[in-house]
Design a protein around this motif. Structure first.
Motif, mmCIF file in Angstrom:
data_model
loop_
_atom_site.group_PDB
_atom_site.id
_atom_site.type_symbol
_atom_site.label_atom_id
_atom_site.label_comp_id
_atom_site.label_asym_id
_atom_site.label_seq_id
_atom_site.Cartn_x
_atom_site.Cartn_y
_atom_site.Cartn_z
ATOM 1 N N UNK A 1 0.827 -1.208 0.000
ATOM 2 C CA UNK A 1 0.000 0.000 0.000
ATOM 3 C C UNK A 1 0.865 1.263 0.000
ATOM 4 N N UNK A 2 2.038 1.185 0.681
ATOM 5 C CA UNK A 2 2.952 2.326 0.676
ATOM 6 C C UNK A 2 3.461 2.607 -0.741
ATOM 7 N N UNK A 3 3.732 1.554 -1.499
ATOM 8 C CA UNK A 3 4.159 1.732 -2.887
ATOM 9 C C UNK A 3 3.053 2.390 -3.710
ATOM 10 N N UNK A 4 1.830 1.945 -3.515
ATOM 11 C CA UNK A 4 0.705 2.519 -4.271
ATOM 12 C C UNK A 4 0.542 4.006 -3.976
ATOM 13 N N UNK A 5 0.534 4.373 -2.701
ATOM 14 C CA UNK A 5 0.386 5.784 -2.336
ATOM 15 C C UNK A 5 1.602 6.584 -2.789
ATOM 16 N N UNK A 6 2.793 6.026 -2.615
ATOM 17 C CA UNK A 6 3.999 6.727 -3.004
ATOM 18 C C UNK A 6 4.048 7.020 -4.493
ATOM 19 N N UNK A 7 3.648 6.068 -5.326
ATOM 20 C CA UNK A 7 3.645 6.296 -6.770
ATOM 21 C C UNK A 7 2.612 7.339 -7.160
ATOM 22 N N UNK A 8 1.467 7.327 -6.491
ATOM 23 C CA UNK A 8 0.471 8.368 -6.744
ATOM 24 C C UNK A 8 1.030 9.748 -6.425
ATOM 25 N N UNK A 9 1.690 9.862 -5.275
ATOM 26 C CA UNK A 9 2.250 11.153 -4.878
ATOM 27 C C UNK A 9 3.351 11.591 -5.828
ATOM 28 N N UNK A 10 4.176 10.653 -6.271
ATOM 29 C CA UNK A 10 5.254 11.003 -7.188
ATOM 30 C C UNK A 10 4.694 11.499 -8.517
ATOM 31 N N UNK A 11 3.698 10.811 -9.039
ATOM 32 C CA UNK A 11 3.129 11.196 -10.332
ATOM 33 C C UNK A 11 2.480 12.574 -10.264
ATOM 34 N N UNK A 12 1.761 12.853 -9.184
ATOM 35 C CA UNK A 12 1.049 14.123 -9.063
ATOM 36 C C UNK A 12 1.909 15.222 -8.465
ATOM 37 N N UNK A 13 2.998 14.864 -7.821
ATOM 38 C CA UNK A 13 3.821 15.846 -7.131
ATOM 39 C C UNK A 13 5.071 16.247 -7.874
ATOM 40 N N UNK A 14 5.204 15.837 -9.141
ATOM 41 C CA UNK A 14 6.388 16.200 -9.918
ATOM 42 C C UNK A 14 6.000 16.908 -11.214
ATOM 43 N N UNK A 15 4.793 17.466 -11.263
ATOM 44 C CA UNK A 15 4.409 18.318 -12.382
ATOM 45 C C UNK A 15 4.836 19.749 -12.079
ATOM 46 N N UNK A 16 4.503 20.670 -12.984
ATOM 47 C CA UNK A 16 4.858 22.068 -12.748
ATOM 48 C C UNK A 16 4.234 22.560 -11.453
ATOM 49 N N UNK A 17 2.965 22.202 -11.258
ATOM 50 C CA UNK A 17 2.299 22.459 -9.988
ATOM 51 C C UNK A 17 1.323 21.318 -9.737
#
Length: 418
Positions: free
Chosen positions: A348-364
């Protein structure tokens, strides 16, 4: 019904400046024996499932009443004496992209370029929901009604699966509480809209349940279907792979390993299809970059840019408030991921972490609050916490739940709501 192009968010100025859920492994606390995961849940809903479905139905009534009142209290023309159609509040933002894909496909006219004929970057959207919309439209003539029906049925499946996930190792009461927190979350309006969240969850959550029962073929097939709806299906597939690695204790179980590659098929087929028309294997990603600024930036740059948009007086107040919600949601997501790691719930940590990485590395940050609907460990964790601290449920309903109405009215009146 108008088929005009979807409304666009105004451009912003550039800125320079695991394992299955179980009891805690904390050695300082008493532990209890871990019940075995049931081989299967009953096909017919039991009493606990029926309570969840009643809660779901009642909240659907409430959200539709909210939509009815919104389209009459906040019309586009304040002087109008004729209210818009009952379904018009749901025709907002991304809905138009799904509708246009369902009606005309990704390339309604040969352009020879890298974008769709009308330049709306529709390639960024995966085909699962538009295909379902087109299929349901064959017997539901109104497109908006077809989208609402998909979300209504899929949402019912999703809440049942969420409740059963919560009940895997905890009392039955936790299932209903998890659904309560989920349905009264700030962005719950998107579960009723013609959006992808409900359909994705109706596939992803049963896939996770199947994985808990070590039924890898079923989990892989459901995850594959989920990946046709949202790219988040790949994050789910990664979580399934981690769960497989942490539970495959006998050599016989390793025979199921090839099934875990199945969810990669839909993105590959989607990329191949877009490449055949554009010559670009990453056309869907480049469409996201053009339309939603989802090009890669370091996490601290994304935080800084979002902070400037939220508090730098560079945006209209409505957008600024939503950017503030984006920042708060990122903090919640990071705290959730850290807690899952601390409790060794690696999958579950991997799932949440990948979500955060995908949404948290855009311009905003964009659509982080809406993404919380897909974070099932958040809702099951809140439910378990509320058993130990009854004040949690009271505080949530008193403080957080009213935000659901605020976000709902914002979205249903055509304003940006994440």
């Amino acid at each position: 019904m108008s088929l005009s192009s979807p409304p666009r968010r105004p451009e912003r100025p550039s800125v320079r400046t695991g394992t299955a859920p179980g009891p805690s492994r904390d050695r300082t606390r008493p532990t209890r024996s871990r019940p075995a995961v049931p081989d299967r849940f009953p096909a017919r809903p039991g009493p606990a499932d029926r309570q969840v479905l009643w809660l779901y139905l009642l909240t659907r009534v409430g959200i539709w009443i909210t939509a009815y009142c919104t389209c009459r209290l906040f019309p586009g023309d304040r002087r109008s004496r004729y209210a818009a159609s009952f379904l018009s509040p749901w025709q907002q933002w991304d809905w138009w992209h799904y509708l246009h894909i369902a009606q005309d496909g990704y390339f309604p006219e040969p352009t020879g370029g890298g974008a769709a004929a009308d330049g709306d970057n529709r390639e960024a959207f995966f085909p699962g929901f538009p295909l379902a919309l087109r299929a349901v439209h064959t017997f539901v003539p109104d497109w908006s009604a077809a989208g609402a029906l998909i979300s209504f049925v899929a949402g019912g499946v999703a809440v049942l699966a969420l409740a059963r996930i919560a009940r895997l190792y905890l009392p039955d009461e936790v299932g209903q509480r998890a659904v309560l927190f989920f349905l009264f979350s700030p962005c719950a309006v998107f579960l009723a809209a013609g959006y992808t969240e409900a359909l994705f969850l109706s596939l992803a959550l049963p896939a996770w349940l199947a994985a808990q029962r070590l039924n890898w073929p079923l989990a892989a097939v459901l995850a594959c279907l989920a990946t046709t709806v949202r790219v988040s299906g790949l994050f789910l597939s990664a979580a399934l792979a981690v769960h497989f690695l942490t539970t495959a204790r006998s050599s016989g179980r390793w025979r199921a390993l090839p099934w875990l590659a199945l969810p990669a098929l839909p993105p590959l087929l989607h990329s191949w299809y877009l490449h055949a028309h554009t010559g670009d294997w990453m056309a869907w990603k480049h469409a996201e970059e053009r339309g939603w600024y989802r090009d890669f930036h370091a996490p601290w740059e994304a935080w800084r840019n979002t902070w400037h948009a939220a508090f730098g007086h560079s945006q209209a107040t409505g957008y600024a408030v939503m950017d503030q919600a984006e920042l708060l949601t990122m903090l919640v997501g990071v705290a959730l991921c850290a807690l899952l790691i601390r409790r060794r719930r690696w999958a579950e940590a991997v799932y949440i972490g990948l979500n955060l990485w995908a949404l948290g590395t855009s311009y905003w940050y964009t659509s982080l609050p809406r993404a919380t609907l897909l974070w099932w460990p958040l809702w099951t964790g809140l439910a378990a916490w509320s058993l130990r601290r009854p004040l949690v449920r009271t505080a949530y309903l008193a403080i957080v739940a009213p935000l659901m109405t605020v976000f709902a009215v914002t979205f249903l009146s055509g304003r940006w709501a994440g």
